[in-house]
Every structure is written in C-alpha cells, then in structure tokens.
Design a protein around this motif. Structure first.
Motif, short mmCIF file in Angstrom:
data_model
loop_
_atom_site.label_atom_id
_atom_site.label_comp_id
_atom_site.label_asym_id
_atom_site.label_seq_id
_atom_site.Cartn_x
_atom_site.Cartn_y
_atom_site.Cartn_z
N GLU A 130 -59.62 30.17 -105.42
CA GLU A 130 -60.03 31.37 -104.70
C GLU A 130 -61.01 32.15 -105.57
O GLU A 130 -60.73 32.39 -106.75
N SER A 210 -65.32 28.90 -101.63
CA SER A 210 -63.91 29.16 -101.95
C SER A 210 -63.03 28.27 -101.09
O SER A 210 -63.26 28.15 -99.88
N ARG A 213 -58.40 31.77 -99.20
CA ARG A 213 -58.56 33.22 -99.12
C ARG A 213 -57.63 33.92 -100.10
O ARG A 213 -56.72 33.28 -100.66
N CYS A 219 -59.48 28.67 -96.20
CA CYS A 219 -60.58 29.26 -95.44
C CYS A 219 -60.85 28.42 -94.18
O CYS A 219 -60.71 27.20 -94.20
N HIS A 222 -65.90 28.04 -95.55
CA HIS A 222 -65.57 28.18 -96.96
C HIS A 222 -66.46 29.12 -97.78
O HIS A 222 -66.31 29.19 -99.00
N ASN A 224 -66.32 32.65 -98.17
CA ASN A 224 -65.57 33.87 -97.89
C ASN A 224 -66.44 35.05 -98.30
O ASN A 224 -66.79 35.21 -99.48
N TYR A 283 -66.43 37.61 -91.79
CA TYR A 283 -65.41 37.39 -92.82
C TYR A 283 -65.66 36.08 -93.56
O TYR A 283 -65.51 36.02 -94.79
N GLU A 284 -66.04 35.04 -92.83
CA GLU A 284 -66.36 33.75 -93.43
C GLU A 284 -67.52 33.11 -92.67
O GLU A 284 -67.64 33.28 -91.45
N SER A 301 -61.12 42.25 -99.06
CA SER A 301 -61.30 42.13 -97.62
C SER A 301 -62.56 42.88 -97.23
O SER A 301 -63.14 43.61 -98.03
#
Length: 434
Positions: A130, A210, A213, A219, A222, A224, A283-284, A301
C-alpha cells in the motif's frame, strides 16, 4: 522509560472537560490514554512497538495515526517526544526490512499471514503493498523534526527515503518492472490480487501503483488517487529533510522530480467531470480509461486531502469532491436512523466508520458541522466510551472491532480541534504546481 507525563495528560483532559463538557471529556480521557497505556511497548533496542488494538501487530499506517493527537504536545512533554522518536525509529527500520509489507510482528515469530503467496518472512504479519504504508512513517519522521528540531530518530531516514523513492519509481511501471506479487488462498476476493498476484492491468501514467487500499482491501483500479496525493506531499517532506538535515542534494532532487510527476499525473488523469459539470477527483483509476468514483473511510482518503497537506479545505475541486463523497451518489455513504457517514467495503454494508466521521469534522469549514459530527460520535459508541472500526447506521450497538486505537486517535484529534488544542496542522505546499 516513561511514555508520557501524567501531569501533561491530566492538563489536556481537564481542558477538554472544561471546554467540551463532562460527557465528552470522559470519552476523550479513555481514548487519549488508551494508546499510551495499552498499545505501546518499548523494546530492548530503545525502539517502540505499537499494536493496533485487538490485533497484535504493528501497522505502519495505523501506528503513525495513533500518535497524531500527541504531536501537539511534544514540545511540552519530553517523555512524549521520546516515545514518538522510539516509534519512528522502529517504523524506519521496518521500511528497510521490506518496503512492500504493511504490518510487522514484534519479533520474527511467524505471526500473521505466513501462508500468503508472496515473498513472506517470519518478521512480517502481512505483506499487502500500500502506498500509504511507505508515506506515513516518513511523514511522522518529518513531523517530529519540524515540531521539536530533534534528529535522533533519523538514523535510518535517508536510506529509508531512498528505498521509498526507488519503490515508487518502480511501481510507476508496475507491469514491466515490479517484483511484487500477492495472493491469498483463503478469505474474500478483496484479500488477493488477480492475474497470479500481479493485479488488474494498468497503463503508465506517471502515478505510482498500489496493490491495496488503506483498508487493506485490494484496489479495483491500482492507481489509488489519495495514496498518490499523500505520496506527493511526503516527497516534499523528504526533499526538505534531505537538504536541511543531510545536505543531500541528490535525494532532494530525485524526490522533487518524482513529486512533480505524480502531481502532474493526478491533474491529467484523476480529475473527472460529472454530468452536473462539477470536476471531482476519482478514488482510483487504471490509466486505461477506467475510474472509480467513491471514497473509503480509511485514510488517506479523498475526504482527508487537507489533513495530509494536498490542498486547503476550501479548494474548489476538493469541495466538489467532498460534496460528492458525502452524498448518496457515493456508494460507500450511508444514511440511517442513528447516523450518516462514510463506510467501507471492508465492513458490512450500511456500516459507518468513526474515522471517516472524525475526518469529516476536521475538514469542515464551519463549527456547526464540526460539532454535529462530534455529537454523532458521542452518541454512537454504544456505551463503551471508545470508538469502533464501524457501527451499523441504524443500531450503534452493532459494531466491528471493540478495540481500535486508530479510531480512538481520530476522535481525540477532533476533540482537540473543538477544544482549541490542535496546534500541529499540515499545510498544502507548492500549490502552484497543481
């Protein structure tokens, strides 16, 4: 070794009681002392091992955030500063043991997930890679130095920082360069990576890859985004320490170059236009055209961007993103009869996380929202006087993890903000590059 001064702790608790009331003060006292009294063990080498609570392992992310409420008082309490230094030294040593691991054992005793299909060792509890597991320890080391001027925790910093920069560079080209693979043969699919442990396909974007998460869930895509944002801020920390403490212009330059690449890649690839015309952060993403519009309760976050220094709390793109993740459009946002807030696929559907509520309060622009969130936390601990991992939106007596130090720390941080005692706040840097 005394971990802290009881006089200092008593003064802080008394101030919170005086300013926020007895009920709030009682919960604060329990949460504030819990990490110090129950989770930290000083080892024979002078470093400190920190358990997360009801799991007997040390997560690099969790152990950093567990110290957050105490950073405000390091200058006042030498024992507390010594404790932070001891934790930082152990974290940096762990980074050098294996930068792809997220959680470690107290000793090489084979605890944890030794059957996972990855380059495991008896010293590692879990080897889920991560981004934030690398970022948080370097952030803590920088914060201790900035707040106290101390450098006695930085013996491994330069080597650890070089290792982190190298890993983040390699993971910009994960498909062709990464040695990392991870599979778990038991448990839910979110505990393992697809394609024989390589993960779902990604294209090169300038972002760094990553596997998992901050929730320790795999994820979906990937890259993130909040993890990359935090990496960018920490690369600035590395550059500052490299120049100010180590006179290492090469490390400073390599950190700044990578930071600029990540910042540029976020701007080019991670901003998504909604039908309403608003632009928000995904977010991703995967660099192949796919984007996941959501947020997770665990930090870093999207909601927590101002807390780790990516942007100011009134940044327009942040405010648009914040409005999205705190709405029904976000699949991890839940409304119930007891509370509303952000949850995570890591816990049962409909569960709200106190960590996310605390982040919402800390990033609020007005005291009314901040106080409303704080009152929600006070009314949903199910009479335990402690925060939990999550609780059911309709019934707070249904909760996960009775002892979760990270959540206790974030409650304390919000209480300190409301009481006017939160003095250490990370500010956005180099905003002109975004």
């Amino acid at each position: 070794m005394n971990l802290y001064s009881p006089d200092l702790a008593n003064r802080v608790v008394a101030t919170v009681v005086d300013r926020l009331g007895a009920d709030a003060g009682d919960v604060f006292r329990r949460c504030f002392l819990d990490t110090l009294d129950r989770t930290i063990e000083v080892l024979t080498d002078g470093t400190a091992f920190v358990v997360t609570g009801d799991i007997p392992a040390m997560w690099l992310r969790d152990s950093t955030v567990q110290l957050t409420p105490y950073l405000h008082f390091l200058v006042e309490d030498e024992a507390l500063a010594d404790t932070a230094v001891a934790v930082s030294r152990r974290q940096l040593g762990f980074l050098l043991q294996d930068p792809y691991a997220n959680a470690f054992n107290r000793a090489a005793d084979g605890g944890g997930h030794q059957d996972d299909l990855t380059d495991m060792s008896p010293a590692i509890w879990e080897r889920k890679y991560e981004i934030d597991s690398l970022a948080y320890p370097l952030q803590l080391a920088h914060d201790i130095w900035r707040l106290t001027g101390r450098t006695d925790h930085l013996g491994d910093f330069r080597e650890a920082a070089r290792t982190v920069v190298s890993v983040w560079r390699i993971e910009q080209e994960h498909e062709s360069r990464s040695p990392y693979r991870f599979q778990r043969t038991t448990g839910p699919a979110s505990d393992s990576l697809e394609r024989n442990g390589l993960g779902r396909p990604t294209a090169v974007t300038g972002l760094t890859w990553s596997g998992f998460r901050p929730s320790d869930d795999a994820c979906v895509h990937h890259y993130n985004v909040p993890g990359n944002m935090m990496a960018a801020t920490v690369l600035g920390d590395i550059a500052e320490l490299a120049e100010s403490v180590f006179d290492d212009s090469e490390l400073a330059a390599s950190s700044r170059t990578l930071r600029a690449e990540v910042v540029d890649a976020v701007a080019r690839h991670a901003v998504v236009s909604l039908p309403s015309g608003s632009e928000i952060y995904a977010y991703e993403i995967d660099g192949c055209g796919n984007a996941l519009l959501t947020d997770d309760a665990n930090t870093p976050s999207l909601l927590s961007m101002p807390l780790f220094g990516w942007c100011a709390a009134d940044d327009p793109t942040y405010l648009a993103t914040r409005a999205f993740v705190l709405s029904d459009a976000n699949p991890t946002f839940f409304r119930g009869t007891a509370a509303e807030g952000i949850g995570s696929p890591h816990t049962p559907h409909g569960s709200i996380w106190p960590i996310a509520l605390a982040v919402q309060g800390l990033t609020a622009l007005d005291d009314s929202e901040r106080r409303r969130v704080f009152d929600t936390l006070l009314s949903t601990h199910a009479g335990t006087g402690a925060m939990h991992e999550s609780f059911d939106k309709d019934d707070p007596a249904v909760y996960t993890r009775p002892w979760f130090s990270w959540a206790n720390a974030m409650f304390c941080e919000l209480a300190l903000e409301l009481a006017g005692l939160r003095t250490h706040v990370r500010r956005p840097t180099d905003a002109e590059t975004r």
